[in-house]
Design a protein around this motif. Sequence first.
Motif, mmCIF file in Angstrom:
data_model
loop_
_atom_site.group_PDB
_atom_site.id
_atom_site.type_symbol
_atom_site.label_atom_id
_atom_site.label_comp_id
_atom_site.label_asym_id
_atom_site.label_seq_id
_atom_site.Cartn_x
_atom_site.Cartn_y
_atom_site.Cartn_z
ATOM 1 N N GLU A 5 0.907 -1.076 0.130
ATOM 2 C CA GLU A 5 -0.263 0.199 0.043
ATOM 3 C C GLU A 5 1.223 1.198 0.559
ATOM 4 O O GLU A 5 0.613 2.364 -0.304
ATOM 5 C CB GLU A 5 -0.740 0.127 1.163
ATOM 6 C CG GLU A 5 -1.668 -1.158 1.615
ATOM 7 C CD GLU A 5 -2.872 -1.234 1.853
ATOM 8 O OE1 GLU A 5 -4.044 -1.478 2.023
ATOM 9 O OE2 GLU A 5 -2.973 -0.438 3.527
ATOM 10 N N THR A 104 -13.414 -5.499 -2.701
ATOM 11 C CA THR A 104 -12.361 -4.940 -3.323
ATOM 12 C C THR A 104 -11.466 -5.103 -4.111
ATOM 13 O O THR A 104 -11.305 -6.559 -5.032
ATOM 14 C CB THR A 104 -11.332 -5.636 -1.833
ATOM 15 O OG1 THR A 104 -11.945 -6.056 -0.054
ATOM 16 C CG2 THR A 104 -9.541 -5.155 -1.767
ATOM 17 N N ARG A 117 -10.784 5.966 -5.592
ATOM 18 C CA ARG A 117 -11.448 6.509 -4.905
ATOM 19 C C ARG A 117 -11.995 7.856 -4.750
ATOM 20 O O ARG A 117 -13.119 8.379 -3.760
ATOM 21 C CB ARG A 117 -9.811 6.821 -3.553
ATOM 22 C CG ARG A 117 -9.612 5.476 -2.858
ATOM 23 C CD ARG A 117 -8.093 5.526 -2.827
ATOM 24 N NE ARG A 117 -8.022 3.980 -1.608
ATOM 25 C CZ ARG A 117 -6.572 3.899 -1.826
ATOM 26 N NH1 ARG A 117 -6.265 4.551 -2.736
ATOM 27 N NH2 ARG A 117 -5.742 2.433 -1.654
ATOM 28 N N LEU A 124 -18.145 4.838 -1.078
ATOM 29 C CA LEU A 124 -16.229 4.198 0.465
ATOM 30 C C LEU A 124 -17.224 4.948 1.529
ATOM 31 O O LEU A 124 -17.294 4.496 2.102
ATOM 32 C CB LEU A 124 -14.902 4.322 0.141
ATOM 33 C CG LEU A 124 -15.378 3.983 -1.520
ATOM 34 C CD1 LEU A 124 -13.592 5.129 -2.104
ATOM 35 C CD2 LEU A 124 -14.503 3.191 -0.623
ATOM 36 N N PRO A 128 -18.059 1.953 4.053
ATOM 37 C CA PRO A 128 -16.724 1.377 3.357
ATOM 38 C C PRO A 128 -16.154 -0.584 3.906
ATOM 39 O O PRO A 128 -15.411 -0.410 3.883
ATOM 40 C CB PRO A 128 -15.866 2.700 5.022
ATOM 41 C CG PRO A 128 -17.393 2.926 6.188
ATOM 42 C CD PRO A 128 -18.724 2.423 4.814
ATOM 43 N N GLU A 129 -17.876 -0.937 4.166
ATOM 44 C CA GLU A 129 -17.494 -2.020 5.002
ATOM 45 C C GLU A 129 -17.490 -2.897 3.579
ATOM 46 O O GLU A 129 -18.122 -4.029 3.814
ATOM 47 C CB GLU A 129 -18.605 -2.191 5.997
ATOM 48 C CG GLU A 129 -19.743 -2.320 5.594
ATOM 49 C CD GLU A 129 -20.939 -1.164 5.579
ATOM 50 O OE1 GLU A 129 -21.800 -1.222 5.411
ATOM 51 O OE2 GLU A 129 -19.813 -0.223 5.915
ATOM 52 N N ARG A 132 -13.449 -1.570 -0.745
ATOM 53 C CA ARG A 132 -12.376 -1.032 -0.350
ATOM 54 C C ARG A 132 -11.501 -0.924 -1.490
ATOM 55 O O ARG A 132 -11.591 -1.502 -2.886
ATOM 56 C CB ARG A 132 -11.915 -0.972 0.837
ATOM 57 C CG ARG A 132 -11.787 -2.375 0.298
ATOM 58 C CD ARG A 132 -10.635 -3.187 2.189
ATOM 59 N NE ARG A 132 -10.613 -4.989 1.572
ATOM 60 C CZ ARG A 132 -10.150 -5.945 2.126
ATOM 61 N NH1 ARG A 132 -8.710 -4.835 2.977
ATOM 62 N NH2 ARG A 132 -9.478 -6.506 2.242
ATOM 63 N N VAL A 134 -7.067 -0.937 -2.749
ATOM 64 C CA VAL A 134 -5.720 -1.767 -2.290
ATOM 65 C C VAL A 134 -4.470 -1.248 -3.271
ATOM 66 O O VAL A 134 -5.381 -2.536 -4.072
ATOM 67 C CB VAL A 134 -6.391 -3.176 -1.049
ATOM 68 C CG1 VAL A 134 -4.906 -3.899 -0.678
ATOM 69 C CG2 VAL A 134 -7.637 -2.194 -0.264
#
Length: 281
Positions: A5, A104, A117, A124, A128-129, A132, A134
Motif C-alpha cells: 500500500e 475489494t 477513490r 466509500l 466503507p464495510e 475498498r 487496495v
Amino acid sequence: MADHETGTAGEEIAPQVRSIYGPVDLSSVPAFAGGFINFGDWQGISLDRAPTTEDRIRSERNLYRRVLRALGPGAERARAVEVGCGIGLGAALALAEFSFAAVTGVDVHPDQLERAREVHADLLAREPERLRFVRGAAERMPFAGGEFDRLYSVEAAQHFLDLTAFARESARVLGPGGRLAVTSFFLPDDTGAKVTALAERLDSFATGLDRPHPLPALLDALRGAGLTDVRAESIGEHVWPGYDHFLAHVELPVTWPRNFLGAYRDGLLDYYLITARRPAG
C-alpha cells in the motif's frame, strides 16, 4: 500488507503499464467510452447499424456481468476481490447488481487507485464495510490466506508479469470452496510464430503493454496451484467483431487496434472466460 500500500508494488509495474495507466486517464479515451477499459461483450447488441456510446458502455458492463455470473450463486454472502480493478466501475457494478457482501478492488497502479477513490467517494463514505481499494500486484496480493469467497479479473491478465504467481496467489487468498473467474485475451497455444505475428500486427504486444500469454499456461498454472474444475470458454465471437465495428465509427489516433479482429480470425489470439474452484476440503 503495508509494503504494497505504500509503494513497493511499484517495482512490479511494467514500464508500458505505468505509462498508459498513468497521468493520462485511459478511461477517458473514446475507444473506452464508459470508463471500464475493456473491449466489451457485444452479444445481443446489433451490429447492423452504427453503434452508439450507449452500446459501447452496455458492452463493457455486459462483459463484467458475464464474468460475475460465472462466479456462481451465493453472492449475497460472498466476499469478492477484483484483481486489476482500474477505476473501480466493475466493483461498483458487482455490489449494485450482484449484491456481494463486500468487494475489494486491488490494482498495481497508484494513479488508477486514486481515480477509483475519487469516482466512488460517496459509496466509500456511505458503505466503507462493503467497498475498498487496495494497492497490490496480481502476483503478490496484500491479503490474508482464505480472505475471499470469490476472485475475478476482467481484461487485466494480459498485463500480468507471472501467471504462475497469479494462480498461486489466487488459490491462497480464496477460502475453501471459493470460485475464480478471469477473462482476457490469450494465445490459443504457445507457438513462437504467433508471438512474432502479434508483435508485427499489434503495437500493444510490440511494446510490451500486452503480454503474449498462452491460454494453456494459465490453465496449467491454476491446476498446479491446486484449483479444480478449471475450464476455459472462447467468447471471441462476442468480443472482437463488435469492438471492431465500434472502432470503425470512432476517430482513432492510430490504426493498429483494428488489427485485433484479423488476429482473432487468423487464430493468433482469442478472448476467453476461465473459471476454477478451490476444493472445499
